[in-house]
Design a protein around this motif. Structure first.
Motif, mmCIF file in Angstrom:
data_model
loop_
_atom_site.group_PDB
_atom_site.id
_atom_site.type_symbol
_atom_site.label_atom_id
_atom_site.label_comp_id
_atom_site.label_asym_id
_atom_site.label_seq_id
_atom_site.Cartn_x
_atom_site.Cartn_y
_atom_site.Cartn_z
ATOM 1 N N ILE A 121 43.420 38.749 37.638
ATOM 2 C CA ILE A 121 44.473 39.002 36.655
ATOM 3 C C ILE A 121 44.775 37.418 36.527
ATOM 4 C CG2 ILE A 121 46.964 39.130 36.295
ATOM 5 C CD1 ILE A 121 46.698 41.773 37.592
ATOM 6 N N LYS A 181 52.555 40.166 37.840
ATOM 7 C CA LYS A 181 52.356 40.473 39.375
ATOM 8 C C LYS A 181 52.619 42.178 39.684
ATOM 9 C CE LYS A 181 55.784 37.333 40.069
ATOM 10 N NZ LYS A 181 56.678 36.508 40.935
ATOM 11 N N CYS A 201 51.381 44.448 37.732
ATOM 12 C CA CYS A 201 50.158 45.216 37.570
ATOM 13 C C CYS A 201 49.368 44.892 38.580
ATOM 14 C CB CYS A 201 49.591 44.614 36.021
ATOM 15 S SG CYS A 201 50.375 44.983 34.569
ATOM 16 N N SER A 202 49.378 43.782 39.366
ATOM 17 C CA SER A 202 48.427 43.534 40.563
ATOM 18 C C SER A 202 48.850 44.342 41.856
ATOM 19 C CB SER A 202 48.871 41.969 40.919
ATOM 20 O OG SER A 202 50.046 41.929 41.680
ATOM 21 N N LYS A 235 48.842 44.859 47.611
ATOM 22 C CA LYS A 235 48.122 43.911 46.468
ATOM 23 C C LYS A 235 46.631 44.660 46.067
ATOM 24 C CE LYS A 235 48.564 39.663 45.532
ATOM 25 N NZ LYS A 235 48.736 38.141 45.575
ATOM 26 N N LEU A 252 45.012 43.462 43.013
ATOM 27 C CA LEU A 252 44.018 42.634 42.434
ATOM 28 C C LEU A 252 44.796 41.113 42.582
ATOM 29 C CD1 LEU A 252 43.440 43.877 38.875
ATOM 30 C CD2 LEU A 252 41.809 43.713 41.019
ATOM 31 N N LYS A 253 44.248 40.023 42.924
ATOM 32 C CA LYS A 253 44.707 38.797 43.147
ATOM 33 C C LYS A 253 44.978 38.087 41.771
ATOM 34 C CE LYS A 253 42.064 37.251 47.384
ATOM 35 N NZ LYS A 253 41.229 36.277 47.951
ATOM 36 N N THR A 254 45.942 37.180 41.709
ATOM 37 C CA THR A 254 46.501 36.819 40.650
ATOM 38 C C THR A 254 46.427 35.218 40.390
ATOM 39 O OG1 THR A 254 48.638 36.662 41.287
ATOM 40 C CG2 THR A 254 48.176 38.663 40.272
#
Length: 384
Positions: A91, A104, A106-107, A128, A130-132
């Motif tokens: 993301i 954040k 959405c992550s 978590k 996905l990473k952002t």
């Protein structure tokens, strides 16, 4: 006392450092990106700065640009319905606090068994997914450094923070070209918001040596640069210092926490949709005046750093100097001094007192306990 701090693992700074997105993508081996922004950022041409870099790389990206200003729980649900239809390994958020908070959320929501309503009840279950990567386009919210996401709750006419360490961004790109054309009004409001982060965290009950280090660095950068950045928009050194100061303030939040300024501002944003930075600015000096006798030492220490010529003065004078500086910055940057223009009147006082008193997550951080009468007195100072 045991203390800790958690901040993003990789932070890039310098004008033009958005090119580091290539390094990040290669490290994460990401081929499908979810890009979050808003239509104002896109219209200003700031998103294109990122997209220009992405188009050089072998990646696919989906842009979500219909993000609400200060999103509510239903906004997040609608966004997630679209996000869950897309593939994504990383993301990337380009924007202010609302965009970064949505990213954040959405992550931790993409593909999760829980939803936003469950997180509002119990944020400890977040994981978590996905990473952002955070690329701030204002110099104030500090969301690029924090584990918080603020969500408006329409039925309660207020806001609530979802807090979990897993939301701390993985990468931050502090590229001052992203705030080169930032409107003065937004620079002012977000800058004072960042200043509130610094002062509140430094005077918080939960302050630690780690948070104090970041909060003091933030306070010094913002006190000494916000007027110049406001009056002389072409001064990129001042703007770069504001961007860095905002990040430091966000880092301080992760180890400490904001206090009554933010607590009492939440109902103003939740019900009356007053921009977050403005609602903080209206209340800032009044809350610190109330707090002064309980945090005089900390305010005096801030004075020693931002105005060392007062080193030989007593704590009372130093503390008052800092409070007066806050009030003067709000006036000089032309932020409203009261709630008149937003249609908030004395008839709203009972609601504000009740809603403000419910913000216990932040009120417990305040050095001085606020009674219902104290809260009423503070609100009355900004109402007619």
């Amino acid at each position: 006392m045991s203390y800790q701090i958690k901040i993003p693992s990789t932070i890039y700074g310098e004008e033009g450092c958005i090119e580091k997105i290539k390094e990040i993508i290669e490290k994460e081996q990401a081929r499908n990106l979810l890009v979050f922004t808003d239509q104002g950022i896109r219209a200003a041409g700031l998103l294109e700065i990122l997209l220009k870099e992405l188009k050089k790389l072998p990646v696919n990206f989906k842009v979500f640009d219909e993000l609400a200003l200060e999103p509510c729980d239903q906004d997040v649900e609608r966004l997630m319905a679209k996000v869950n239809e897309e593939q994504g390994e990383l993301i990337v958020a380009v924007g202010g606090g609302s965009v970064m908070d949505a990213a954040k959320l959405c992550s931790i929501l993409k593909g999760a068994a829980y939803g936003i309503k469950e997180l509002l009840t119990d944020s400890s279950q977040a994981k978590k997914m996905l990473k952002t990567v955070m690329i701030p386009t204002t110099c104030g919210t500090g969301s690029e450094a924090t584990c918080n996401a603020i969500v408006a709750i329409p039925k309660e006419q207020s806001k609530q923070g979802i807090v979990n360490d897993v939301m701390i961004p993985d990468y931050v790109i502090l590229d001052s070209q992203m705030i080169r054309r930032l409107p003065k009004s937004i620079l002012a409001a977000t800058g004072v918001d960042a200043l509130a982060h610094a002062v509140e965290c430094y005077t918080s009950r939960k302050a630690t040596p780690f948070s104090d280090t970041y909060a003091m660095a933030s306070a010094k950068l913002i006190f000494q640069n916000i007027r110049e950045a406001y009056h002389n928009p072409d001064n990129m050194e001042a703007k770069s210092n504001m961007l860095l100061g905002a990040f430091y303030g966000g880092a301080a939040i992760t180890a400490s926490g904001t206090t009554a300024v933010h607590a009492l501002s939440y109902p103003l944003g939740g019900k009356y949709h007053i921009p977050h930075g403005v609602s903080n600015a209206v209340l800032f000096a009044h809350v610190m005046e109330f707090n002064k006798d309980a945090c005089k030492r900390q305010l005096a220490q801030i004075c020693d750093n931002i105005h060392p010529v007062m080193a030989m003065e007593d704590e009372e004078k130093k503390a008052q100097y800092v409070i007066d500086e806050i009030a003067d910055i709000v006036r000089e940057t032309e932020i409203p001094l009261n709630l008149d223009r937003f249609g908030v009147t004395l008839d709203d006082l009972d609601f504000l007192v009740e809603a403000g008193s419910r913000q216990t997550r932040l009120l417990v951080n305040n050095q001085k306990e606020l009674s219902l009468k104290d809260i009423r007195d503070i609100y009355q100072k900004v109402l007619k």
